[in-house]
Write an enzyme that holds these catalytic residues in place. Structure first.
Site, PDB file in Angstrom:
ATOM      1  N   TYR A   1     -11.680   3.804  10.310  1.00  0.00           N
ATOM      2  CA  TYR A   1     -12.043   3.721   8.782  1.00  0.00           C
ATOM      3  C   TYR A   1     -13.460   4.186   8.522  1.00  0.00           C
ATOM      4  CZ  TYR A   1      -8.038   0.359   8.162  1.00  0.00           C
ATOM      5  OH  TYR A   1      -6.746   0.090   8.182  1.00  0.00           O
TER       6      TYR A   1
ATOM      7  N   SER B   1      -1.762  -2.880   1.627  1.00  0.00           N
ATOM      8  CA  SER B   1      -1.692  -2.333   0.435  1.00  0.00           C
ATOM      9  C   SER B   1      -0.746  -3.554  -0.417  1.00  0.00           C
ATOM     10  CB  SER B   1      -0.928  -1.087   0.321  1.00  0.00           C
ATOM     11  OG  SER B   1      -1.935  -0.258   0.563  1.00  0.00           O
ATOM     12  N   PRO B   2      -0.898  -4.649  -0.460  1.00  0.00           N
ATOM     13  CA  PRO B   2       0.133  -5.615  -1.004  1.00  0.00           C
ATOM     14  C   PRO B   2       0.145  -5.484  -2.515  1.00  0.00           C
ATOM     15  CG  PRO B   2      -2.161  -6.477  -0.662  1.00  0.00           C
ATOM     16  CD  PRO B   2      -2.197  -5.285   0.169  1.00  0.00           C
ATOM     17  N   LEU B   3      -0.939  -4.629  -3.070  1.00  0.00           N
ATOM     18  CA  LEU B   3      -0.697  -4.513  -4.644  1.00  0.00           C
ATOM     19  C   LEU B   3       0.117  -3.205  -4.930  1.00  0.00           C
ATOM     20  CD1 LEU B   3      -4.266  -5.530  -5.675  1.00  0.00           C
ATOM     21  CD2 LEU B   3      -2.211  -6.908  -5.408  1.00  0.00           C
ATOM     22  N   GLY B   4       0.470  -2.363  -3.903  1.00  0.00           N
ATOM     23  CA  GLY B   4       1.328  -1.183  -3.856  1.00  0.00           C
ATOM     24  C   GLY B   4       0.453  -0.283  -4.965  1.00  0.00           C
TER      25      GLY B   4
ATOM     26  N   VAL C   1       0.524  -0.516  -8.195  1.00  0.00           N
ATOM     27  CA  VAL C   1       0.921  -1.429  -9.418  1.00  0.00           C
ATOM     28  C   VAL C   1      -0.422  -0.957 -10.401  1.00  0.00           C
ATOM     29  CG1 VAL C   1       0.850  -3.371 -10.944  1.00  0.00           C
ATOM     30  CG2 VAL C   1       2.278  -3.012  -8.779  1.00  0.00           C
ATOM     31  N   PHE C   2      -1.484  -0.870  -9.737  1.00  0.00           N
ATOM     32  CA  PHE C   2      -2.795  -0.378 -10.726  1.00  0.00           C
ATOM     33  C   PHE C   2      -3.289   0.852 -10.796  1.00  0.00           C
ATOM     34  CE2 PHE C   2      -3.047  -4.942  -9.429  1.00  0.00           C
ATOM     35  CZ  PHE C   2      -3.032  -5.630 -10.747  1.00  0.00           C
ATOM     36  N   THR C   3      -2.781   1.681  -9.767  1.00  0.00           N
ATOM     37  CA  THR C   3      -3.103   2.966  -9.549  1.00  0.00           C
ATOM     38  C   THR C   3      -2.169   4.002  -9.967  1.00  0.00           C
ATOM     39  OG1 THR C   3      -2.305   2.936  -7.444  1.00  0.00           O
ATOM     40  CG2 THR C   3      -4.688   2.305  -7.676  1.00  0.00           C
TER      41      THR C   3
HETATM   42  N1  LIG Z   1      -2.153  -0.828   9.056  1.00  0.00           N
HETATM   43  C1  LIG Z   1      -2.046   0.466   8.188  1.00  0.00           C
HETATM   44  O1  LIG Z   1      -1.848   1.508   8.550  1.00  0.00           O
HETATM   45  C2  LIG Z   1      -2.922   0.147   6.968  1.00  0.00           C
HETATM   46  C3  LIG Z   1      -3.000   1.142   6.033  1.00  0.00           C
HETATM   47  C4  LIG Z   1      -3.521   1.108   4.900  1.00  0.00           C
HETATM   48  C5  LIG Z   1      -4.385  -0.076   4.586  1.00  0.00           C
HETATM   49  N2  LIG Z   1      -4.536  -0.934   5.681  1.00  0.00           N
HETATM   50  C6  LIG Z   1      -5.465  -2.263   5.408  1.00  0.00           C
HETATM   51  O2  LIG Z   1      -4.880  -2.905   4.197  1.00  0.00           O
HETATM   52  C7  LIG Z   1      -6.061  -2.949   3.231  1.00  0.00           C
HETATM   53  C8  LIG Z   1      -5.741  -3.083   1.862  1.00  0.00           C
HETATM   54  O3  LIG Z   1      -5.416  -1.974   1.475  1.00  0.00           O
HETATM   55  P1  LIG Z   1      -5.308  -1.510   0.068  1.00  0.00           P
HETATM   56  O4  LIG Z   1      -6.748  -1.019  -0.245  1.00  0.00           O
HETATM   57  O5  LIG Z   1      -4.224  -0.447  -0.086  1.00  0.00           O
HETATM   58  O6  LIG Z   1      -5.029  -2.675  -0.600  1.00  0.00           O
HETATM   59  P2  LIG Z   1      -4.482  -3.357  -2.055  1.00  0.00           P
HETATM   60  O7  LIG Z   1      -4.985  -4.633  -2.008  1.00  0.00           O
HETATM   61  O8  LIG Z   1      -2.914  -3.164  -2.294  1.00  0.00           O
HETATM   62  O9  LIG Z   1      -5.258  -2.229  -3.140  1.00  0.00           O
HETATM   63  C9  LIG Z   1      -6.676  -2.645  -3.409  1.00  0.00           C
HETATM   64  C10 LIG Z   1      -6.913  -1.703  -4.794  1.00  0.00           C
HETATM   65  O10 LIG Z   1      -6.325  -1.978  -5.902  1.00  0.00           O
HETATM   66  C11 LIG Z   1      -7.589  -2.119  -6.658  1.00  0.00           C
HETATM   67  N3  LIG Z   1      -7.225  -3.470  -7.611  1.00  0.00           N
HETATM   68  C12 LIG Z   1      -7.240  -4.645  -6.890  1.00  0.00           C
HETATM   69  N4  LIG Z   1      -6.823  -5.668  -7.785  1.00  0.00           N
HETATM   70  C13 LIG Z   1      -6.904  -4.970  -9.149  1.00  0.00           C
HETATM   71  C14 LIG Z   1      -6.577  -5.083 -10.487  1.00  0.00           C
HETATM   72  N5  LIG Z   1      -6.543  -6.465 -10.717  1.00  0.00           N
HETATM   73  N6  LIG Z   1      -6.606  -4.243 -11.351  1.00  0.00           N
HETATM   74  C15 LIG Z   1      -7.166  -2.982 -10.856  1.00  0.00           C
HETATM   75  N7  LIG Z   1      -7.201  -2.485  -9.436  1.00  0.00           N
HETATM   76  C16 LIG Z   1      -7.099  -3.262  -8.809  1.00  0.00           C
HETATM   77  C17 LIG Z   1      -8.666  -2.186  -5.808  1.00  0.00           C
HETATM   78  O11 LIG Z   1      -9.786  -1.847  -6.521  1.00  0.00           O
HETATM   79  P3  LIG Z   1     -11.565  -2.294  -6.277  1.00  0.00           P
HETATM   80  O12 LIG Z   1     -11.738  -2.196  -4.951  1.00  0.00           O
HETATM   81  O13 LIG Z   1     -12.230  -1.747  -7.367  1.00  0.00           O
HETATM   82  O14 LIG Z   1     -11.071  -3.787  -6.808  1.00  0.00           O
HETATM   83  C18 LIG Z   1      -8.294  -1.385  -4.521  1.00  0.00           C
HETATM   84  O15 LIG Z   1      -8.583   0.009  -4.553  1.00  0.00           O
HETATM   85  C19 LIG Z   1      -7.100  -1.828   3.994  1.00  0.00           C
HETATM   86  O16 LIG Z   1      -8.619  -2.337   3.679  1.00  0.00           O
HETATM   87  C20 LIG Z   1      -6.926  -1.997   5.342  1.00  0.00           C
HETATM   88  O17 LIG Z   1      -7.587  -3.061   5.951  1.00  0.00           O
HETATM   89  C21 LIG Z   1      -3.917  -0.973   6.870  1.00  0.00           C
END
Ligand SMILES: NC(=O)c1ccc[n+]([C@@H]2O[C@H](COP(=O)([O-])OP(=O)(O)OC[C@H]3O[C@@H](n4cnc5c(N)ncnc54)[C@H](OP(=O)(O)O)[C@@H]3O)[C@@H](O)[C@H]2O)c1
Length: 290
Positions: free
Chosen positions: A49, A203-206, A208-210
Site C-alpha cells: 500500500y 471493497s464492500p461498497l463496490g 455504488v458510489f464511484t
Molecule cells: N485483499 C485485497 O486484494 C484488497 C484489494 C483492495 C482493497 N483491500 C482492502 O479493502 C479496503 C477497502 O477497499 P475500498 O477502499 O475499495 O472499500 P470501500 O469501502 O468499498 O470503498 C471506499 C470508497 O468509497 C467511498 N465512499 C464511502 N462511502 C461513501 C458514500 N457514502 N458516498 C460516496 N463515496 C463513499 C470512499 O471515499 P472516502 O474515502 O472519500 O470516504 C472510498 O473511496 C482497502 O483499504 C484495503 O485495506 C484489499
C-alpha cells in the site's frame, strides 16, 4: 475457527497514504482515534500500500500514540511484487518463496512498530505457489510468535484447498459487494462455512458510489428506500446487507473520512429483513431470483 477477536468492521488503510488521502502523521492519528472511539479496533494493511510506504506511515503514527497494542489487531499481506518504486522489479509478479514470506513479515513488523501481526495473508494466488513451502514459512512465523493467525486473499475454493492440504487456513479476504456478487454463487462462501474459514470482504461498497450505470442507479434507488426504513446512511445499509449473510463476513471498509467512519458501526445493529435483503440482491443482479 480462529481465536483472534477482530472488530465486526475492519478499517482498510489502502487509501490513507500515498494511494489516496496522503494523510500526514497527525491526520492518521485522527483516523486511528476515530476508529477506536467507534470500537473499530482492526486495521487492514498490505506491504504494497502506498507503493510500500503506508505501513510505515501508519506505524509511525500508531507508535507515537502510545496505545495498548493488545487492544488493536493488525492484518498484513505479502506476495505481490510491484513495478517501480524501491523494489526495482522488471515485471509485476508474485513471490511466495519461504524466504520472501519471512522477510516480508519481518519488514511489516518493523514498519508497524510491533512484534506480531494478528493475521497474515497471502495477497493473491500464484500459479507457482507451493503449499509445502508456504506451510514451512508460516509454521516458522507462528512458532517465532511473529504471526498469530494465517489466511489467504483472493483465493478460489480450489486454491484454498491446495494450501489447506499443508496448513490451516483461517481467513480468506475476497472482493464482495452488492456490485461484485461472485462469492454468493461460485461456492466460495459455502466452502468457507464448511471449512471454518472466516471471510473478510474488501471493497464492500463496490462501485455504488464511484460509477453511474443502470445497475448502480437501481441499487441507489433501493438503498434510499432502505435508508429511510432503517434510518441509516446508504453506506451503512450496504454493510448491513453483507453482515446479514450467514458466513459471518468481516467487511474491510475503505473510507478514511472520519464523518463516514463515525456512522459505520450502526450497520452491526441492523438486522435486515429477509425481503429487504432480496430486494437489494435483485437490484444488484438486475433480475429477480429464479
Ligand atoms: N485483499 C485485497 O486484494 C484488497 C484489494 C483492495 C482493497 N483491500 C482492502 O479493502 C479496503 C477497502 O477497499 P475500498 O477502499 O475499495 O472499500 P470501500 O469501502 O468499498 O470503498 C471506499 C470508497 O468509497 C467511498 N465512499 C464511502 N462511502 C461513501 C458514500 N457514502 N458516498 C460516496 N463515496 C463513499 C470512499 O471515499 P472516502 O474515502 O472519500 O470516504 C472510498 O473511496 C482497502 O483499504 C484495503 O485495506 C484489499
Amino acid at each position: 475457527m480462529s481465536s483472534i477477536k477482530f472488530s465486526p468492521l475492519i478499517a482498510g488503510t489502502m487509501k490513507w497514504g500515498e494511494w489516496g488521502k496522503k494523510y500526514n502523521t497527525e491526520e492518521m492519528q485522527t483516523v486511528i482515534n476515530c476508529c477506536l472511539e467507534n470500537n473499530i479496533s482492526s486495521f487492514d494493511h498490505a506491504d504494497i500500500y502506498g507503493d510500500y510506504s503506508t505501513e510505515a506511515a501508519f506505524g509511525k503514527a500508531f507508535d507515537e500514540m502510545k496505545l495498548d497494542r493488545q487492544k488493536v489487531q493488525f492484518i498484513s499481506k505479502c506476495g505481490i511484487q510491484l513495478l517501480g518504486g524501491l523494489r526495482k522489479n522488471i515485471i509485476k509478479h508474485y513471490d511466495y518463496s519461504a524466504a520472501y514470506i519471512i522477510n516480508s513479515v519481518d519488514q511489516s513488523l518493523k514498519n508497524l512498530h510491533t512484534d506480531y501481526l494478528d493475521l497474515f495473508l497471502l495477497h493473491r494466488p500464484s500459479p507457482l505457489m507451493r503449499s509445502d513451502e508456504i506451510a514451512e514459512a508460516i509454521n516458522k512465523l507462528k512458532h517465532d510468535g511473529k504471526i498469530l493467525s494465517f489466511g489467504l486473499s483472493n483465493f478460489s475454493s480450489s486454491q484454498t484447498a491446495l494450501i489447506s492440504q499443508k496448513i490451516t487456513v483461517e481467513y480468506n479476504q475476497i472482493e464482495f459487494s452488492i456490485t461484485h456478487l461472485d462469492a454468493l454463487q461460485n461456492g466460495s462462501f459455502d466452502y468457507m462455512q464448511i471449512n471454518n474459514i472466516t471471510p473478510m470482504c474488501w471493497s464492500p461498497l463496490g462501485i455504488v458510489f464511484t460509477k453511474k450505470n443502470e445497475q448502480t442507479a437501481a441499487i441507489i434507488k433501493m438503498v434510499s428506500k432502505l435508508s429511510e426504513k432503517y434510518n441509516a446512511a446508504a453506506d451503512v445499509i450496504l454493510l448491513a446487507w453483507i453482515l446479514r449473510h450467514p458466513a459471518n463476513i468481516l467487511p474491510v471498509f475503505g473510507t478514511a473520512d472520519t464523518a463516514r467512519i463515525n456512522s459505520l458501526m450502526k450497520a452491526t445493529t441492523i438486522q435486515m429483513d429477509l425481503i429487504d435483503w432480496f430486494a437489494l440482491w435483485e437490484a444488484g443482479m438486475g433480475e429477480e431470483v429464479a
